[in-house]
Design an enzyme around this catalytic site. Sequence first.
Site, short mmCIF file in Angstrom:
data_model
loop_
_atom_site.label_atom_id
_atom_site.label_comp_id
_atom_site.label_asym_id
_atom_site.label_seq_id
_atom_site.Cartn_x
_atom_site.Cartn_y
_atom_site.Cartn_z
CB SER A 140 30.17 15.21 -4.37
OG SER A 140 29.45 16.54 -4.46
CE1 TYR A 165 30.96 17.29 -9.10
CE2 TYR A 165 29.32 17.85 -8.06
CZ TYR A 165 30.62 17.85 -7.68
OH TYR A 165 31.80 17.78 -7.27
N1 LIG Z 1 36.09 21.49 -3.39
C1 LIG Z 1 34.61 20.69 -3.19
O1 LIG Z 1 34.02 21.49 -2.00
C2 LIG Z 1 33.81 18.97 -3.54
C3 LIG Z 1 32.57 18.65 -2.63
C4 LIG Z 1 32.06 17.27 -2.98
C5 LIG Z 1 33.36 16.54 -4.20
N2 LIG Z 1 34.60 17.71 -4.67
C6 LIG Z 1 34.91 16.61 -5.65
O2 LIG Z 1 36.31 16.90 -5.45
C7 LIG Z 1 37.43 16.91 -6.93
C8 LIG Z 1 38.39 17.67 -6.24
O3 LIG Z 1 37.38 19.24 -6.91
P1 LIG Z 1 38.34 20.69 -6.50
O4 LIG Z 1 37.41 21.61 -5.30
O5 LIG Z 1 40.00 20.52 -6.29
O6 LIG Z 1 37.73 21.07 -7.92
P2 LIG Z 1 38.83 21.80 -8.74
O7 LIG Z 1 37.96 22.72 -9.85
O8 LIG Z 1 39.57 23.05 -8.13
O9 LIG Z 1 40.10 20.68 -9.39
C9 LIG Z 1 39.58 19.84 -10.63
C10 LIG Z 1 41.26 19.99 -11.62
O10 LIG Z 1 40.71 19.02 -12.40
C11 LIG Z 1 40.99 19.27 -13.78
N3 LIG Z 1 39.97 18.70 -14.82
C12 LIG Z 1 39.16 18.58 -14.73
N4 LIG Z 1 38.83 17.75 -15.89
C13 LIG Z 1 40.05 17.37 -16.18
C14 LIG Z 1 40.76 16.55 -17.72
N5 LIG Z 1 39.46 15.99 -18.28
N6 LIG Z 1 41.63 15.98 -17.74
C15 LIG Z 1 42.58 16.68 -16.86
N7 LIG Z 1 42.46 17.40 -16.12
C16 LIG Z 1 40.67 18.19 -15.37
C17 LIG Z 1 40.42 20.73 -13.54
O11 LIG Z 1 41.05 21.42 -14.61
C18 LIG Z 1 40.48 21.72 -12.21
O12 LIG Z 1 42.37 22.01 -12.22
C19 LIG Z 1 36.83 16.80 -7.53
O13 LIG Z 1 36.11 15.36 -8.30
C20 LIG Z 1 35.37 17.76 -7.55
O14 LIG Z 1 34.25 17.03 -7.65
C21 LIG Z 1 34.94 18.44 -4.16
#
Ligand SMILES: NC(=O)c1ccc[n+]([C@@H]2O[C@H](COP(=O)([O-])OP(=O)(O)OC[C@H]3O[C@@H](n4cnc5c(N)ncnc54)[C@H](O)[C@@H]3O)[C@@H](O)[C@H]2O)c1
Length: 343
Positions: A140, A165
Site C-alpha cells: 500500500s 495498517y
Molecule cells: N483499494 C485500495 O485503494 C487499496 C489501496 C492500497 C492497498 N490496497 C490493498 O489491496 C488489497 C485488496 O484491497 P481491496 O480494496 O480489494 O479490499 P477488499 O476489502 O475489498 O478485499 C479484501 C478481501 O480480503 C478478504 N479477507 C480479509 N482477510 C481475510 C482472511 N483472513 N482470509 C480470507 N479472506 C480475507 C476480505 O473478506 C475481502 O473480501 C488489500 O491487500 C489492500 O490492503 C488496496
Amino acid sequence: MPPLLHPKFQRITSAMATLVTGAAGFIGYHVARSLLDRGEQVIGIDSFVPYYRLDLKESRLAALQHPDFTFHRVDFAHMADLASALAPHPISRIVHLGAQPGVRWSIDHPHDYAHSNLAGQLNLLELARRLQVPMVYASSSSVYGANTKLPFAVEDRVDHPISLYAATKKSAELMAETYAHLYRIPLTGLRFFTVYGPWGRPDMAVWKFTEACLKGEKVALFNAGNMRRDFTYIGDIVSGILACADTPPADDGRVKPGGSVAPHALFNIGNHRSEPLMRLVQVIESACGKPLHLDDQPMQPGDVPDTYADISAIAETHGFAPTTPIDTGVPRFVDWYRKWTAN
Ligand SMILES: NC(=O)c1ccc[n+]([C@@H]2O[C@H](COP(=O)([O-])OP(=O)(O)OC[C@H]3O[C@@H](n4cnc5c(N)ncnc54)[C@H](O)[C@@H]3O)[C@@H](O)[C@H]2O)c1
C-alpha cells in the site's frame, strides 16, 4: 530480453491456474474476472470479513460464476484450513489481494490486521514456498507514512508508518524479502494508490461521496479537503497486476526495484497524478448532477496529507501506463453505482 527464470518456474507460462485471495473483495474480484476473460483457470478464496456490507461481496462472487472459477470460503490466516481447501488444486501462481484494509479502522481494531495481514501474509508465503510458485502480493502507498518528498518512489525510506495498517503492509514486504532470499521464490509487492471504480469499496471516499451526493445527505470532509490523493482506476490497476503476475522477477542477482538482490521486486502502482480532494468533489458533483453537502471534520489520526506515485519502475519493467483520469473513471463508477443500487 526474456526473464531469467529458474526452470522450476517456467511452467507458469502454460497451464495457468491462478490462486486469487480476496476474490470477493474489490480488486480481487476484478483480477479474477480478467483472468477468466483471458481463458484462464482461477481458484478464488475469501473469508467474507464483515468490514463492509457483505451483500456487495456476495454480488461480486455471483458475477464471477464461470466453469473455470472455483471458490473456497476459507480464512487464510489458518494454515491448516488453507492447505486443506487448496490441496485438490494445481496452482501455478498466486495473486494475494486478501487483507484487512483501511487506515482508520486499524486504530480501533488492531488485531484484525495482525490476523489477516501478518499471519495471512506468512501463510501465503509458506504456500508459495511449498508449491514453489511465484506470488504477487498487495502492499500500500500508506507505507510512505508522512514522507514529504513527492512523488513517493520505491527507493525512498519507509521506516515510519503512521498507522498500524501501514505497519502491517511494510511488515508483509519484509517477510516477502526473507522468503525470496531464503527460498528463491519470485515475489512482487505492489504498493497501490487509492484504487476506485465499479464494484469499489463502500468505506472509501469515491463511494461515500457518490452515495451522499445522490441521496442529498451530508458527508464528512476531513481537514477542509486539504489533502491530495493519487486516485487510480481499477482497470489500470488490473493491467499492472497481470503484467507483474505474467513476468515474475528473475533470480539473476541484479538489484530489483525496491533494492532487493533476491527475486523480489517492489513497485508503486498509481495514476501518477496527485489530485486535490476538492477536485474529486467537483468531478463527483458533475457526474451525479447534484451538489455535495460537506460536513467539515478535523484530520483523522493515521491519515496522510498527500499521496503521489512515482511509477517509473513499473513503467520501465512492465510497460505500465495508466490511461484513466478521474474525469473518465469517476463517471464510470457513478454509472455502475446507480445501476447496482437500483437492483
Ligand atoms: N483499494 C485500495 O485503494 C487499496 C489501496 C492500497 C492497498 N490496497 C490493498 O489491496 C488489497 C485488496 O484491497 P481491496 O480494496 O480489494 O479490499 P477488499 O476489502 O475489498 O478485499 C479484501 C478481501 O480480503 C478478504 N479477507 C480479509 N482477510 C481475510 C482472511 N483472513 N482470509 C480470507 N479472506 C480475507 C476480505 O473478506 C475481502 O473480501 C488489500 O491487500 C489492500 O490492503 C488496496
